[in-house]
Scaffold this active site. Structure first.
Site, PDB file in Angstrom:
ATOM      1  N   ASP A  78       1.864   6.269 -13.617  1.00 34.20           N
ATOM      2  CA  ASP A  78       1.526   5.522 -14.700  1.00 34.20           C
ATOM      3  C   ASP A  78       0.120   6.353 -15.151  1.00 34.20           C
ATOM      4  O   ASP A  78      -0.646   6.702 -14.767  1.00 34.20           O
ATOM      5  CB  ASP A  78       0.937   4.186 -14.329  1.00 34.20           C
ATOM      6  CG  ASP A  78       1.829   3.203 -15.127  1.00 34.20           C
ATOM      7  OD1 ASP A  78       2.091   3.241 -16.341  1.00 34.20           O
ATOM      8  OD2 ASP A  78       2.588   2.006 -14.411  1.00 34.20           O
ATOM      9  N   ASP A 103       0.714  -1.051   0.152  1.00 36.07           N
ATOM     10  CA  ASP A 103      -0.093  -0.176  -0.001  1.00 36.07           C
ATOM     11  C   ASP A 103       1.017   1.226   0.145  1.00 36.07           C
ATOM     12  O   ASP A 103       2.155   1.213   0.176  1.00 36.07           O
ATOM     13  CB  ASP A 103      -1.027  -0.032   0.931  1.00 36.07           C
ATOM     14  CG  ASP A 103      -0.115  -0.359   2.467  1.00 36.07           C
ATOM     15  OD1 ASP A 103       0.889   0.376   2.969  1.00 36.07           O
ATOM     16  OD2 ASP A 103      -1.031  -1.154   3.058  1.00 36.07           O
ATOM     17  N   ASP A 159       6.025  -6.460 -16.095  1.00 37.32           N
ATOM     18  CA  ASP A 159       5.578  -7.206 -16.995  1.00 37.32           C
ATOM     19  C   ASP A 159       6.579  -8.185 -17.612  1.00 37.32           C
ATOM     20  O   ASP A 159       6.028  -9.032 -18.474  1.00 37.32           O
ATOM     21  CB  ASP A 159       5.074  -6.417 -18.166  1.00 37.32           C
ATOM     22  CG  ASP A 159       3.701  -5.701 -18.044  1.00 37.32           C
ATOM     23  OD1 ASP A 159       2.903  -6.123 -17.171  1.00 37.32           O
ATOM     24  OD2 ASP A 159       3.727  -4.618 -18.734  1.00 37.32           O
TER      25      ASP A 159
END
Length: 574
Positions: free
Chosen positions: A103, A34, A342
């Protein structure tokens, strides 16, 4: 690019550290990292010496793709904390002279975003044109998928996550496009109202004080008129030849730069699959600071693409990286990375995660920090974290992995479960998403609860606490590399020249800036290798700036030597 001609920018001189918050540090015991957890570790980031934090999505999201399916661009998901937690993080990082980039995910939203919820209500809804809706096609063939009335998807495009890039919506009897998961409908960038909504949102975040954006799959925004079928057998997925670098992409990005970015001292880094150096230079003209490119990350694709395993040698890797070093030498800028959230762990993919774990982790760090471009460190790479040893698909959380595994089984692509699991161990995005390894406590000190994804069992050896106590560790070596890059302008702005391009074990190059020159010599192998310096620098007076072995005698010149397995040296030439 020397002397007064240097185009100096803060982001060119920075080392960027990627935080995947879901797996970084959990403070409330629910097993999910978090924002307060990132706040708690700000001093750790400061001690490492990084200049910028790239924070993966923490926006409100149902979590179908771990936050890349955004339901509200201006809200923090409860799972990560609150907007006040985010503001505390921003302030704390800035107090430590660390910048923050967020992002930007604007090729698609979540299907739970209010725009899409409205869009699917009726064909004449004011938000209908925010997304890409089409009628299906009547076909006379077996197979699927089909809508209830027997039609097939509008075209033959496929999703990166496997299967068709279209889903049928019963409410209005039409199909919507999703290049990724069906819960990630693509936005219609042809609609000016969509673009204005996005620009307004970007400005909102910049006004809050962020320092830029990492732009998710940004070269997919433009789709061609008519959405034609694809017949390109070499495309990454069917249709990619149409929806990558589409006809209006430069118009959109130039407009974005003019209306938003150029008003701020902000960095933009675009995630751009399937571009070449000429295209990258054209994106730089649109105002893109730098781009993530993926040639080097496709070298191990097998005959069935990403979900099969292939092999490559060092010459192929050098060729892929050197293409970009040379192609953007004077125009544009490289984003240097070997892994992220990724991709598999860089150590398991490009190094030796067994006997030479520490040595090869240090070598890869040396390469990262000495190539031309801005280096990106993914959390845990500074420790030498490795891929996870998946024993069962029950340990997998990634929607991309699970969907592609299901499709591979249906197609009979794997002879048995052992072969399938081998590909999962090599390829799954979950390799990078296992929890950060802080100490030897249960769950590696990541959480007091049950972690959302299993912890790599090697955490008892590979962890922050142990490595910070060991001055010969990967962590301390990375810390030194960050300092080295900050101190040596030649490693930032110097020209790149490769030697011995076809050598199977050695990666040797110079960086040259005016009268300054550095030589980098890497033995990318499990065996000792004779290093004969290039004729242009052989015997030159030199200082050793970095070395990942500590048993090296005093070095004052560039001489022939045996480089030990995974040995890395950086010389400053006098």
């Amino acid at each position: 690019m020397t002397g007064p001609d240097i185009d100096r920018q803060w982001w060119k001189e920075a080392v960027i550290y990627q935080v995947y918050p879901r797996s970084f540090n959990d403070t409330d015991g629910n097993g999910v990292g978090d924002l307060p957890g990132v706040v708690e570790k700000m001093d750790y980031l400061d001690d490492l010496g990084v200049d910028v934090v790239w924070l993966n999505p923490v926006y409100e999201s149902p979590g179908a793709d771990n936050g890349y399916d955004i339901a509200d661009y201006r809200a923090i998901d409860d799972e990560f904390g609150s907007m006040s937690d985010w503001e505390e993080l921003l302030e704390g990082l800035h107090d430590r002279d660390i910048k923050l980039i967020m992002d930007l995910v604007v090729n698609h939203t979540s299907d739970e975003h209010e725009w899409f919820q409205e869009s699917r209500k009726s064909k004449d809804n004011e938000y209908r044109d925010y997304y890409i809706w089409r009628e299906g096609r009547k076909v006379d063939r077996e197979g699927g998928p089909y809508g209830p009335s027997g039609e097939a998807p509008p075209n033959n495009w496929e999703s990166f996550f496997g299967g068709p890039a279209w889903s049928y919506d019963e409410e209005t009897g039409e199909w919507y496009l999703h290049i990724f998961d069906q819960k990630q409908p693509d936005l219609n960038w042809e609609n000016p109202a969509v673009r204005e909504e996005i620009y307004d949102m970007m400005e909102w975040w910049l006004e809050k004080g962020i320092d830029g954006f990492r732009m998710d799959v940004i070269n997919l925004l433009s789709k061609p008129e008519g959405l034609p079928d694809s017949d390109d057998e070499d495309a990454l997925v069917v249709g990619a030849d149409h929806f990558m670098n589409g006809p209006h992409i430069h118009d959109y990005l130039s407009e974005m730069h003019e209306k938003v970015i150029e008003k701020y001292d902000a960095v933009t880094v675009g995630e751009m699959a399937a571009i070449d150096a000429e295209q990258a230079r054209s994106y730089a003209e649109d105002g893109m600071s730098m781009a993530f490119t993926f040639d080097h990350l496709r070298l191990d694709f097998g005959p069935n693409g990403r979900w099969s395993h292939g092999t490559f040698g060092l010459p192929e890797l050098k060729r892929a990286m050197s293409y970009w070093q040379e192609g953007l030498g004077d125009q544009g800028w490289n984003a240097i990375f070997f892994g992220n959230h990724d991709e598999p762990r860089i150590l398991s993919r490009f190094g030796n995660d067994g006997v030479y774990r520490a040595e090869s982790a240090k070598l890869l760090g040396t390469l990262l920090m000495t190539l031309q471009g801005t280096p990106y460190v993914f959390q845990g790479d500074e420790l030498g974290m490795t891929n996870y040893p998946f024993e069962s698909l029950d340990e997998v959380r990634d929607v991309d992995t699970l969907k592609n595994v299901r499709l591979a089984r249906e197609d009979g692509r794997f002879s048995d479960e052992a072969e399938l699991l081998d590909v999962v161990r090599r390829r799954s995005r979950d390799n990078a998403r296992t929890p950060m390894q802080w100490n030897t406590d249960e769950y590696a000190g990541f959480t007091d609860g049950e972690p959302w994804i299993p912890v790599n069992p090697n955490y008892e050896v590979v962890n922050v606490e142990a490595e910070r106590d060991d001055y010969d560790s990967v962590w301390h070596y990375y810390r030194g590399l960050v300092d080295l890059r900050h101190d040596c302008e030649v490693l930032v702005y110097g020209d790149y020249d490769l030697f011995f391009p076809d050598h199977d074990d050695l990666w040797v190059f110079t960086r040259t800036l005016g009268d300054e020159q550095a030589l980098v010599a890497l033995n990318v192998s499990d065996t000792s290798t004779q290093f004969e310096p290039p004729a242009s620098v052989a015997g030159a007076d030199a200082d050793l700036l970095a070395a990942n072995y500590d048993d090296i005698d005093d070095v004052d010149s560039v001489d022939p030597t045996d480089l030990q397995p995974w040995e890395a040296r950086v010389y400053k030439l006098a």
